[in-house]
Design an enzyme around this catalytic site. Sequence first.
Site, PDB file in Angstrom:
ATOM      1  N   PHE A 137       0.832  -1.202   0.000  1.00 58.87           N
ATOM      2  CA  PHE A 137       0.000   0.000   0.000  1.00 58.87           C
ATOM      3  C   PHE A 137       0.871   1.258   0.000  1.00 58.87           C
ATOM      4  CE2 PHE A 137      -2.667   2.993   2.678  1.00 58.87           C
ATOM      5  CZ  PHE A 137      -3.622   3.239   1.699  1.00 58.87           C
ATOM      6  N   SER A 148       3.800  -6.718   2.732  1.00 56.75           N
ATOM      7  CA  SER A 148       2.877  -5.835   3.446  1.00 56.75           C
ATOM      8  C   SER A 148       1.438  -6.033   2.951  1.00 56.75           C
ATOM      9  CB  SER A 148       3.343  -4.387   3.292  1.00 56.75           C
ATOM     10  OG  SER A 148       2.666  -3.542   4.190  1.00 56.75           O
ATOM     11  N   MET A 149       0.772  -5.005   2.423  1.00 58.14           N
ATOM     12  CA  MET A 149      -0.561  -5.215   1.884  1.00 58.14           C
ATOM     13  C   MET A 149      -0.526  -6.209   0.732  1.00 58.14           C
ATOM     14  SD  MET A 149      -3.360  -2.632   0.143  1.00 58.14           S
ATOM     15  CE  MET A 149      -2.536  -2.641  -1.456  1.00 58.14           C
ATOM     16  N   ASP A 180       9.760  -3.786  13.017  1.00 58.52           N
ATOM     17  CA  ASP A 180       8.987  -3.259  11.894  1.00 58.52           C
ATOM     18  C   ASP A 180       8.175  -2.081  12.416  1.00 58.52           C
ATOM     19  OD1 ASP A 180       6.976  -2.768   9.944  1.00 58.52           O
ATOM     20  OD2 ASP A 180       7.074  -4.844   9.244  1.00 58.52           O
ATOM     21  N   HIS A 228      10.602  -2.855   7.882  1.00 60.73           N
ATOM     22  CA  HIS A 228       9.408  -3.281   7.153  1.00 60.73           C
ATOM     23  C   HIS A 228       9.683  -3.674   5.701  1.00 60.73           C
ATOM     24  CE1 HIS A 228       5.247  -3.718   6.148  1.00 60.73           C
ATOM     25  NE2 HIS A 228       5.309  -2.789   5.210  1.00 60.73           N
TER      26      HIS A 228
END
Length: 261
Positions: free
Chosen positions: A25, A93-94, A194, A224
């Site tokens: 994202f 992530s997303m 993260d 992250h």
Amino acid sequence: MPLLPGAEPFRHEGGRVGVLVCHGFTGSPQSVRPWAEYLAARGLTVSLPLLPGHGTRWQDLQVTTWQDWYAEVDRELRALTARCDQVFVCGLSMGGALSLRLAARHGDAISGLVVVNPANKVHDAAAPLLPVLRHLVRTTRGLTSDICQANAMETGYDRVPLHAAHSVRQFFRLVDAELPQVTQPLLVMTSPQDHVVPPADSERIMSRVSSKDLRQKLLERSYHVATLDHDAEQIFEDTYDFIARLAPAVKGEGTTTSGGA
């Protein structure tokens, strides 16, 4: 609208084993392109799409929703399954959440998943207020470049439009409800440090999926965006080994140095 540097989608025509790579994202393909290129160089067919509203300016993201982002990766997955004998999905992530929903929806069409710091929840204290707040405030600060390695940068937005943040929160809740439908082999890679997605999201995902072949790897030296960080090479190697274990045909594909765009 011109693309940000490195935000171009990446595609490589390789062998009969395919991999779909999903970025996160407000990010772009740049954050996971080395991952995609590593797999392409080992003879796999690879698709790394640019999600709608990403890779240009935050105003473009403001007018998109999770349905747009998911539709793009779903379309790319269907193209890969038509071309390949086996298909794997990877995400950051997303992108990890997108990968998990693809697995929940497509079942045996996906042979396995690799997710790096997968997101499961919007943890900001103001998240419950997003349904109203998004009509009062346009943006908040960006999420990109949480990287330990000096001089490494992620290409993405420095602002997060709250309409999109509201949509991603809805999407995470939907994916969480669908996690028990994920049965494929799953490799989860998690950074203990993260500053965007806490390790608790990985733990939540692993506790709810139905995968029997479930493994976790800790990324002790990365934040992250681990695919651009100190543990990147280990991520790439572990991903290839995971795929090769489940699709022995990749060992016969050979190594190539050619790429695509």
